[in-house]
Design an enzyme around this catalytic site. Sequence first.
Site, mmCIF file in Angstrom:
data_model
loop_
_atom_site.group_PDB
_atom_site.id
_atom_site.type_symbol
_atom_site.label_atom_id
_atom_site.label_comp_id
_atom_site.label_asym_id
_atom_site.label_seq_id
_atom_site.Cartn_x
_atom_site.Cartn_y
_atom_site.Cartn_z
ATOM 1 N N ARG A 1 41.508 22.702 24.231
ATOM 2 C CA ARG A 1 41.747 21.737 23.146
ATOM 3 C C ARG A 1 42.128 20.357 23.671
ATOM 4 O O ARG A 1 42.922 19.647 23.040
ATOM 5 C CB ARG A 1 42.856 22.223 22.196
ATOM 6 C CG ARG A 1 42.479 23.410 21.348
ATOM 7 C CD ARG A 1 41.800 22.984 20.057
ATOM 8 N NE ARG A 1 41.189 24.147 19.437
ATOM 9 C CZ ARG A 1 41.704 24.820 18.409
ATOM 10 N NH1 ARG A 1 42.819 24.403 17.871
ATOM 11 N NH2 ARG A 1 41.101 25.869 17.931
ATOM 12 N N ASP B 1 33.260 23.975 17.419
ATOM 13 C CA ASP B 1 34.173 25.029 16.997
ATOM 14 C C ASP B 1 33.471 26.374 17.128
ATOM 15 O O ASP B 1 32.233 26.420 17.105
ATOM 16 C CB ASP B 1 34.622 24.820 15.548
ATOM 17 C CG ASP B 1 35.880 25.618 15.259
ATOM 18 O OD1 ASP B 1 36.973 25.146 15.621
ATOM 19 O OD2 ASP B 1 35.774 26.736 14.723
HETATM 20 O O1 CP3 Z 1 38.905 22.720 23.589
HETATM 21 C C1 CP3 Z 1 38.349 21.716 23.117
HETATM 22 O O2 CP3 Z 1 38.802 20.556 23.253
HETATM 23 C C2 CP3 Z 1 37.013 21.900 22.424
HETATM 24 C C3 CP3 Z 1 37.060 22.022 21.029
HETATM 25 C C4 CP3 Z 1 37.424 23.321 20.340
HETATM 26 C C5 CP3 Z 1 37.893 23.324 18.999
HETATM 27 N N1 CP3 Z 1 37.971 24.613 18.590
HETATM 28 C C6 CP3 Z 1 38.198 22.115 18.226
HETATM 29 C C7 CP3 Z 1 39.018 22.228 17.017
HETATM 30 C C8 CP3 Z 1 37.311 24.650 20.751
HETATM 31 C C9 CP3 Z 1 36.905 25.219 22.092
HETATM 32 C C10 CP3 Z 1 37.648 25.460 19.616
HETATM 33 C C11 CP3 Z 1 37.564 26.925 19.617
HETATM 34 C C12 CP3 Z 1 38.212 27.680 18.527
HETATM 35 N N2 CP3 Z 1 38.177 27.423 17.189
HETATM 36 C C13 CP3 Z 1 38.915 28.905 18.716
HETATM 37 C C14 CP3 Z 1 39.087 29.612 20.022
HETATM 38 C C15 CP3 Z 1 40.120 28.968 20.856
HETATM 39 C C16 CP3 Z 1 41.542 29.229 20.394
HETATM 40 O O3 CP3 Z 1 42.200 28.236 20.070
HETATM 41 O O4 CP3 Z 1 41.940 30.370 20.377
HETATM 42 C C17 CP3 Z 1 39.342 29.337 17.446
HETATM 43 C C18 CP3 Z 1 40.147 30.581 17.152
HETATM 44 C C19 CP3 Z 1 38.863 28.400 16.488
HETATM 45 C C20 CP3 Z 1 39.008 28.449 15.012
HETATM 46 C C21 CP3 Z 1 39.717 27.243 14.548
HETATM 47 N N3 CP3 Z 1 39.132 26.002 14.364
HETATM 48 C C22 CP3 Z 1 41.079 27.131 14.222
HETATM 49 C C23 CP3 Z 1 42.088 28.257 14.298
HETATM 50 C C24 CP3 Z 1 41.284 25.804 13.827
HETATM 51 C C25 CP3 Z 1 42.534 25.205 13.260
HETATM 52 C C26 CP3 Z 1 43.398 24.753 14.351
HETATM 53 C C27 CP3 Z 1 44.654 24.100 13.785
HETATM 54 O O5 CP3 Z 1 45.567 24.014 14.587
HETATM 55 O O6 CP3 Z 1 44.670 23.677 12.616
HETATM 56 C C28 CP3 Z 1 40.073 25.111 13.956
HETATM 57 C C29 CP3 Z 1 39.843 23.673 13.755
HETATM 58 C C30 CP3 Z 1 39.773 22.877 15.020
HETATM 59 N N4 CP3 Z 1 38.893 23.169 16.034
HETATM 60 C C31 CP3 Z 1 40.511 21.718 15.375
HETATM 61 C C32 CP3 Z 1 40.014 21.295 16.615
HETATM 62 C C33 CP3 Z 1 40.418 20.066 17.404
HETATM 63 C C34 CP3 Z 1 41.563 21.018 14.524
HETATM 64 C C35 CP3 Z 1 40.866 20.443 13.343
HETATM 65 C C36 CP3 Z 1 41.283 19.062 12.987
HETATM 66 O O7 CP3 Z 1 40.958 18.104 13.697
HETATM 67 O O8 CP3 Z 1 41.911 18.953 11.924
#
Ligand code: CP3
Length: 348
Positions: free
Chosen positions: A23, A73
């Site tokens: 992230r 994502d």
């Molecule tokens: O690592 C990176 O910088 C690359 C980007 C990336 C995102 N999601 C951006 C994101 C990666 C590799 C992911 C993978 C992802 N997405 C996972 C596996 C990794 C982990 O964290 O376990 C999972 C379970 C998801 C599903 C997901 N998408 C969740 C749980 C969320 C909410 C996160 C939160 O804290 O609210 C997202 C949205 C998301 N994906 C965000 C980002 C930067 C936040 C969204 C925003 O900008 O509002």
Amino acid sequence: MNDRFLRALAREPVDRTPVWIMRQAGRYLPEYRATRARAGSFVTLCKTPELACEVTLQPLARYPLDAAILFSDILTIPDAMGLGLSVEEGVGPRLAKPVRTRADIEKLGVPDPETDLRYVMDAVRLIRRELHDKAPLIGFAGSPWTLACYMIEGEGSSSFARAKALALDDAATMHKLLDVVARSVAAYLAAQASAGVQALMVFDTWGGLLAPDMFGEFSLRYLAQIAQSLQIHNVAKSIPLILFSKGANAHLEVLADTGCAALGLDWTIALGDARTRVGHRVALQGNLDPAVLHASPDAIRREAKRALDSFGPHPGHVFNLGHGITPDVKPESLGVLIEAVQDLSRRA
Ligand code: CP3
């Protein structure tokens, strides 16, 4: 080209331990929040290659990182299958049409990466052009089990009880879902490789929710299927695969036997212990507790040293956190960590 990260994944000697951060492009960075506001929503940000490219490169402009990760994502695949992804501020991801019945699951098909997920492939091609080989680019997908959790539940959950209940009550239907998702993930990863990513990572974020037998049947089996499929299609020869099964440290040996190049580790195991258990089969990536970034610079440096010392002076370590950096971390704190890893691991 800075190839420390790829060399470490191949367990070759490096001048210092490579570091990137899960992230690394995210809400803790003000420049990310600005681009996200400009995009209007997280999903639009993912689906606009120019903006996805911009945020992918933001952390590399700030820190001397050894890898970039595609901004996207794991839920792009369920979205491309027609489930309808949205991500609300403060709520997290939501799928408008979760799958709950055998009939729902039988309707699912494998998305074609170059048409249904074209925006991802276009982002990969654009990022590779804009990176100018400053660092290798990582592509990724969710594991079949983790994607199935979201597809069944429709949103995040601490237990994913609906997904577990389906696995327990109707294993055949669960396997039908996992199989179509695994084939989708394999095709998606192979397409990212063709578009230009230089390493692949599979996030099995919810693997650790499963009891041991269920882990083997519903998670590991499909991770192995994906690793095998990449080998058959000759992707794995040139593109290393990292498997990150969070909370699944009980299963490191079998995960290392899937044919992946490296395992991602969470912070509940000492790196040295993990290395002893998997031997020289795979490289290891991790595994600092993300909460350390809330502590003082001295504590951050001390904990970075602890992780490096635990791994020891062997090839095959990629430094990372044990899970994603959280939105409330001060960007300066991440700077302290990266500098510490680079200083402390420099070989004479
Ligand atoms: O690592 C990176 O910088 C690359 C980007 C990336 C995102 N999601 C951006 C994101 C990666 C590799 C992911 C993978 C992802 N997405 C996972 C596996 C990794 C982990 O964290 O376990 C999972 C379970 C998801 C599903 C997901 N998408 C969740 C749980 C969320 C909410 C996160 C939160 O804290 O609210 C997202 C949205 C998301 N994906 C965000 C980002 C930067 C936040 C969204 C925003 O900008 O509002």
